[in-house]
Each structure stands twice: as C-alpha cells, then as structure tokens.
Design an enzyme around this catalytic site. Structure first.
Site, mmCIF file in Angstrom:
data_model
loop_
_atom_site.group_PDB
_atom_site.id
_atom_site.type_symbol
_atom_site.label_atom_id
_atom_site.label_comp_id
_atom_site.label_asym_id
_atom_site.label_seq_id
_atom_site.Cartn_x
_atom_site.Cartn_y
_atom_site.Cartn_z
ATOM 1 N N TYR A 1 29.368 70.294 15.995
ATOM 2 C CA TYR A 1 28.196 70.865 15.347
ATOM 3 C C TYR A 1 28.556 71.275 13.929
ATOM 4 O O TYR A 1 29.525 72.019 13.701
ATOM 5 C CB TYR A 1 27.636 72.077 16.109
ATOM 6 C CG TYR A 1 26.306 72.464 15.515
ATOM 7 C CD1 TYR A 1 25.149 71.769 15.872
ATOM 8 C CD2 TYR A 1 26.210 73.444 14.542
ATOM 9 C CE1 TYR A 1 23.929 72.067 15.279
ATOM 10 C CE2 TYR A 1 24.990 73.756 13.951
ATOM 11 C CZ TYR A 1 23.848 73.053 14.324
ATOM 12 O OH TYR A 1 22.641 73.337 13.724
ATOM 13 N N GLN B 1 18.537 72.496 19.986
ATOM 14 C CA GLN B 1 18.173 71.164 20.485
ATOM 15 C C GLN B 1 19.339 70.185 20.329
ATOM 16 O O GLN B 1 19.539 69.282 21.161
ATOM 17 C CB GLN B 1 16.887 70.633 19.820
ATOM 18 C CG GLN B 1 16.873 70.562 18.319
ATOM 19 C CD GLN B 1 16.478 71.888 17.677
ATOM 20 O OE1 GLN B 1 16.595 72.952 18.280
ATOM 21 N NE2 GLN B 1 16.015 71.835 16.443
ATOM 22 N N ASN C 1 24.406 79.229 13.742
ATOM 23 C CA ASN C 1 23.720 80.529 13.737
ATOM 24 C C ASN C 1 23.533 81.045 15.163
ATOM 25 O O ASN C 1 24.080 80.484 16.124
ATOM 26 C CB ASN C 1 22.395 80.425 12.962
ATOM 27 C CG ASN C 1 21.394 79.494 13.644
ATOM 28 O OD1 ASN C 1 21.598 79.053 14.766
ATOM 29 N ND2 ASN C 1 20.316 79.187 12.948
ATOM 30 N N SER D 1 29.185 84.661 10.109
ATOM 31 C CA SER D 1 30.521 84.955 9.560
ATOM 32 C C SER D 1 30.786 86.451 9.383
ATOM 33 O O SER D 1 29.856 87.257 9.231
ATOM 34 C CB SER D 1 30.649 84.273 8.198
ATOM 35 O OG SER D 1 30.410 82.902 8.350
ATOM 36 N N GLN E 1 31.444 86.270 2.421
ATOM 37 C CA GLN E 1 30.968 86.051 3.790
ATOM 38 C C GLN E 1 29.537 86.533 3.966
ATOM 39 O O GLN E 1 28.764 85.927 4.695
ATOM 40 C CB GLN E 1 31.907 86.718 4.791
ATOM 41 C CG GLN E 1 33.305 86.109 4.768
ATOM 42 C CD GLN E 1 33.293 84.578 4.831
ATOM 43 O OE1 GLN E 1 33.007 83.976 5.859
ATOM 44 N NE2 GLN E 1 33.589 83.933 3.708
ATOM 45 N N HIS F 1 26.720 83.946 3.597
ATOM 46 C CA HIS F 1 26.458 82.898 4.595
ATOM 47 C C HIS F 1 25.130 83.103 5.303
ATOM 48 O O HIS F 1 24.439 82.148 5.630
ATOM 49 C CB HIS F 1 27.552 82.900 5.671
ATOM 50 C CG HIS F 1 28.770 82.126 5.293
ATOM 51 N ND1 HIS F 1 28.766 80.767 5.177
ATOM 52 C CD2 HIS F 1 30.035 82.523 5.028
ATOM 53 C CE1 HIS F 1 29.980 80.349 4.850
ATOM 54 N NE2 HIS F 1 30.772 81.390 4.739
ATOM 55 N N GLU G 1 36.557 88.204 12.542
ATOM 56 C CA GLU G 1 36.813 86.768 12.379
ATOM 57 C C GLU G 1 37.891 86.554 11.310
ATOM 58 O O GLU G 1 38.878 85.882 11.542
ATOM 59 C CB GLU G 1 35.502 86.079 11.958
ATOM 60 C CG GLU G 1 35.668 84.591 11.718
ATOM 61 C CD GLU G 1 34.480 83.945 11.020
ATOM 62 O OE1 GLU G 1 33.606 84.666 10.500
ATOM 63 O OE2 GLU G 1 34.450 82.702 10.982
ATOM 64 N N HIS G 2 37.664 87.129 10.125
ATOM 65 C CA HIS G 2 38.627 87.032 9.021
ATOM 66 C C HIS G 2 39.146 88.415 8.669
ATOM 67 O O HIS G 2 38.348 89.345 8.525
ATOM 68 C CB HIS G 2 37.971 86.489 7.746
ATOM 69 C CG HIS G 2 37.279 85.181 7.925
ATOM 70 N ND1 HIS G 2 35.908 85.059 7.914
ATOM 71 C CD2 HIS G 2 37.771 83.934 8.092
ATOM 72 C CE1 HIS G 2 35.579 83.784 8.074
ATOM 73 N NE2 HIS G 2 36.684 83.078 8.194
ATOM 74 N N ASP H 1 38.521 78.916 3.997
ATOM 75 C CA ASP H 1 37.286 78.190 4.303
ATOM 76 C C ASP H 1 37.396 76.721 3.905
ATOM 77 O O ASP H 1 36.706 75.871 4.475
ATOM 78 C CB ASP H 1 36.105 78.802 3.540
ATOM 79 C CG ASP H 1 35.591 80.082 4.190
ATOM 80 O OD1 ASP H 1 36.014 80.374 5.324
ATOM 81 O OD2 ASP H 1 34.779 80.781 3.555
ATOM 82 N N GLU I 1 46.286 80.434 56.180
ATOM 83 C CA GLU I 1 44.923 80.285 55.640
ATOM 84 C C GLU I 1 44.008 79.563 56.630
ATOM 85 O O GLU I 1 42.878 79.233 56.304
ATOM 86 C CB GLU I 1 44.974 79.518 54.298
ATOM 87 C CG GLU I 1 45.640 80.330 53.189
ATOM 88 C CD GLU I 1 45.599 79.644 51.813
ATOM 89 O OE1 GLU I 1 45.180 78.467 51.723
ATOM 90 O OE2 GLU I 1 46.001 80.299 50.833
ATOM 91 N N HIS J 1 45.663 70.786 55.993
ATOM 92 C CA HIS J 1 46.643 71.002 54.920
ATOM 93 C C HIS J 1 48.053 70.982 55.511
ATOM 94 O O HIS J 1 48.945 70.266 55.056
ATOM 95 C CB HIS J 1 46.442 72.372 54.253
ATOM 96 C CG HIS J 1 45.266 72.467 53.341
ATOM 97 N ND1 HIS J 1 43.974 72.322 53.759
ATOM 98 C CD2 HIS J 1 45.201 72.721 52.003
ATOM 99 C CE1 HIS J 1 43.163 72.478 52.732
ATOM 100 N NE2 HIS J 1 43.889 72.722 51.652
#
Ligand SMILES: NC(=O)c1ccc[n+]([C@@H]2O[C@H](COP(=O)([O-])OP(=O)(O)OC[C@H]3O[C@@H](n4cnc5c(N)ncnc54)[C@H](O)[C@@H]3O)[C@@H](O)[C@H]2O)c1
Ligand SMILES: N[C@H](CO)Cc1c[nH]c[nH+]1
Ligand SMILES: [Zn+2]
Length: 437
Positions: A130, A191, A214, A237, A259, A262, A327-328, A361, A415, A420
């Site tokens: 993506y 979608q 997003n 971000s 950031q 964004h 994140e950063h 980045d 068991e 087995h």
C-alpha cells in the site's frame, strides 16, 4: 497551542495520561465505515472498487482501467525530471544495501541424539504494497515497501495507490519501475486493502499486505489480518524529539513540523529539560507555520496533538519516551548513544542534531514504514523479515527415534491422543524387531 506539561507539576501524570490516550485514529466510526467497505468489496468485487473509488477519490473508472498498463507506467515514469530520478535511484540503492544485511540465514545441525534439525526461510509468493496518496504522494514509500520485498525474493509485487481526481505522481511510477514492481492499481483506502486481501475479478489476492496509510487503511489492515498477513499498524506519522537547550529551536521546530505536515492526525512531541527553551521552540514552530505550504494540516496536527514536556533530566526524558513508544525518536543531545541505550521502545532512533528524521524518510537506508500509535512497544519497522516465513525442519534417524520416541509416546498418552503415540510406537516396534525399514 500544543499542551505544555512539566513533570514537576502535581497534575503531570493526569495530563500525560490524557496525551497517551488521545484518540488520533481507531475511532468506532472509522471502523464501522471500513467494515462496510470490506463487505462491499467482498460481495461485489470490481464493481464495488470502482464505486468506492468514485466516492472517495472522485475518479470514475471501469474495471479494465483499475490497473495501470505497462505503457502508462513507462509514459509517466519518463516525465520525471533528472534530479528526481537520480535521487530516487540513490535512495533505492541505499535502501537495498541496508535491507540486504537483514537477510537471515537458514540453519541445519545434528543434535547429540542424532536428530537432524533446522529451519529454512522462504518468501511469501505475492505481496500487496500500500502506497498512500490522499493528502500527499509517496514515491519514497514505493521504495520502502518494494525494495525489501524484492530482496526477500517475493515473486509477485502489487501496489495499490490512490490517485485522487485521477492525478498521478510520475515519480510513484518511476519508483515502481526502479524497484521492479509487477502490478500497479489506482485504488486506495480500505477498498484497496479489501481487494488485495480477498481479490476481485481484476485484482488477484495476495498473501501479505504491507505499507502505511491513514486511519481507514490502518483499520482495514486490522480487519483483514488472518485472511492475509500484515506488517504492522503504520498509521498517521509521529515524532518525539528529546533535546537539550544547546539546540537551535528553529531546527527542532522544522523537525516537529516535518511529521505534523503529513496529516491532521499526526503527532509531534518535544521533551526538553528547560521550560524556557521549550517556549522558544514553540515560538519557532508558530513562526514557521505562518509560511509553510501545508500550514493548514501541520497547524491542526500541532494544535490538536502537539505537546511540549519539560523533564527534570534526560534520564526522565528517556523514561517518558519509553511510555510513549514513538514511531520516530530524535535524540538532539550531546551524547545521543548514551541516551539511545535507555530508549527501548521506538520504531526508529535518529542520533544527534545532524540527523533530521527526514533523512530516514528518504535516503538514510532504514525503512520508513514504522509502527505508530504506541505499537512500537511490540512491533518493528518494515524489514526483509516481513516478506519471509520460517519453516522448521526435522529428520529422525532410527537411532534418534529410538532415543526420543519413548518420551513422545508418554506425552501422547498423557494427552489421550492415541494415534499420535501409535505412530511412534509402530516405528519403534519395527526398530526393535530387526531389519530397519
Ligand atoms: N507510519 C508510517 O510508516 C507512515 C509512512 C508514510 C505515511 N504515513 C501516514 O500515512 C497517511 C497517509 O494518509 P493519506 O490520507 O495521505 O493517504 P491514504 O492513501 O492513506 O488515504 C487516502 C484514502 O483514504 C480513503 N478515505 C479518505 N477519507 C475517507 C472517508 N471519509 N471514508 C472512507 N475512506 C476514506 C480514501 O479511499 C482515500 O483513497 C498519513 O497519516 C501519514 O502520516 C505513515
Ligand atoms: N514520515 C513518514 C513515516 O511516518 C514517511 C515519509 C515519506 N515521505 C515523507 N515521509
Ligand atoms: Zn515524513
């Protein structure tokens, strides 16, 4: 104005808890919308993807137009100015060189009982990448997704990228070409994630979906997990800057805004050890916001989710950073390595005032697809490993089965799983009765 907190204030914990729990994404509204979109795509395939693309990206398509043809990709890529082409190639080369080092080794050994044991890494067959395209366009995210997938040896790479109003960024197409992507679809949002996970008449399903997006994209990835693999939740971000007062407030202001610009849901936080310095950075942010092209987005993010925290010292700053799990994380301090050792929950760390996050980045080498919304507590940035699976291997010799089989028989009995145990017993009996089979 961003929130301004001081750890020496009595109300600090209350304010900090509010900051940590601020709802930037993952709202029930978003999740309900996404559930509906996924159901529509599953039920009506291409027709739903076309309708949703018209609704959300104002682009009317027929199913045969969902995929960019090789001619369109080549034509778009040829439009990219030389300077941008050279920069993309340099970025691709640096990202590849970094990710090649992540390739793990297979292993095989024989243990003292004579059992051959090991593991083997193999790539997923098809990856859906993506690439966001709503508020900004991200050729760099094409490289960050596709280069590690190629290094891992994935056979089929399919990109989904929204093209709102039909506007295509030629650099996205060039980046896809440089990275060797096989298919590019002009589809975005939930979608796109649904189409990649479940397949439609024109989009074959993939095994793993990676990439940032997003809140709608992040919610859709959460929902399709299990049908396909996903890398992580890489949503709006975030940046956390820990800085001492020796820094230039303007540099830090730009890092925070890098950031914030964004997305209105992005988050920028400064932790410093001097309230007066914190106020100077806030003033520098306000001054920069006046001229920034994306001041509407960056300003909303800074106003709604921005924060300045004054800590007693850098050790306390590191402890707060670990609770935020950003994140950063930029460490603009005299001894960034020392502080980095204390910062254990962060997607990516940038060491020293000469390492602006923006280098990561684009061209640093490490991946920019990183965990957000505090998920760096338990997940990592995109890597070659996200496109690989590990299969374990075991080979028993008759001697090895003789040595460890009886324990398996005992455990199978405990068991109450008779077949087995018998599968081992049958072989052990043959072993005890002479010629080996
Ligand atoms: N964490 C990371 O590694 C990383 C990397 C790059 C970008 N990002 C983030 O990715 C995000 C990119 O967001 P973007 O919006 O620019 O692009 P995007 O491609 O993620 O989202 C655009 C799509 O969202 C869908 N959408 C928008 N509004 C909707 C609505 N009301 N209902 C249903 N669907 C809707 C549309 O289908 C549209 O195509 C930003 O938040 C950015 O901060 C994160
Ligand atoms: N900072 C983003 C990750 O949160 C990645 C990016 C791409 N282009 C610019 N920035
Ligand atoms: Zn960025």
């Amino acid at each position: 104005m961003p929130v301004f907190l001081d750890t020496s204030d009595a109300g600090f914990e209350h304010g900090f808890a509010a900051l940590l729990s601020a709802k930037r994404e993952d709202s029930p509204d978003v999740d309900d919308v996404v559930a509906g979109i996924i159901a529509e795509v599953r039920a009506r395939g291409d027709a739903a993807v076309c309708d949703l693309t018209e609704r959300f990206d104002r682009l009317s398509l027929t199913p045969s137009e969902l995929r960019f043809s090789p001619e369109e990709i080549a034509e778009q890529a040829a439009r990219v100015p030389d300077a941008e082409r050279v920069a993309l190639e340099q970025a691709a080369q640096r990202i590849r060189a970094y990710h090649v080092r992540q390739m793990p080794e297979d292993a095989w050994w024989t243990d003292p009982e004579g059992a051959g044991l090991g593991w083997r890494w193999t790539p997923v067959s098809a990856a859906g990448l993506y690439v966001p395209g709503g508020l900004a366009s991200y050729p760099s995210s094409v490289l960050m997704n596709a280069v590690p997938a190629k290094v891992a040896g994935v056979e089929r790479l399919a990109i989904c990228v929204p093209t709102p109003d039909g506007v295509v960024n030629p650099a996205v197409m060039l980046a896809a070409q440089i990275a060797g992507v096989d298919e590019v679809y002009r589809v975005g949002g939930a979608q796109a994630i649904a189409a990649l996970a479940y397949g439609t008449e024109s989009i074959a399903p993939v095994d793993k979906i990676t990439g940032p997006g997003n809140a709608f994209v992040a919610a859709a990835k959460r929902r399709v997990f299990g049908k396909v693999g996903i890398d992580m939740i890489a949503g709006p971000s975030e940046i956390l800057v820990i800085a001492d007062s020796e820094n230039d407030p303007d540099w830090l202001a730009l890092d925070l805004l890098s950031q914030a610009e964004h997305d209105e849901s992005a988050q920028s936080i400064l932790i410093c050890d001097d309230a007066e310095f914190g106020r100077r950075v806030v003033a520098a942010v306000e001054a920069r916001l006046e001229t920034l092209e994306r001041r509407a987005i960056a300003g909303a993010s800074w106003r709604d989710f921005g924060a300045v925290i004054v800590a007693r010292d850098l050790e306390e700053a590191a402890a707060l950073s670990n609770r935020i799990a950003p994140e950063h994380l930029e460490l603009c301090v005299a001894e960034p390595d020392v502080l980095a050792a204390q910062c254990v929950h962060a997607g990516a760390i940038f060491l020293g005032a000469w390492t602006p996050e923006a280098i990561g980045d684009y061209v640093g080498g490490p991946n920019h697809v990183l965990p957000t919304a505090r998920s760096a507590r338990f997940s990592s940035g995109l890597s070659v490993l996200d496109f690989l699976k590990r299969t374990t291997l075991a080979r028993m010799s008759p001697e090895a089965l003789g040595a460890i089989g009886p324990a398996a028989e005992v455990l199978a009995r405990s068991e109450s799983l008779e077949a087995h145990g018998l599968s081992v017993t049958a072989r052990l009996q043959r072993l005890n009765c002479g010629p080996k089979g």
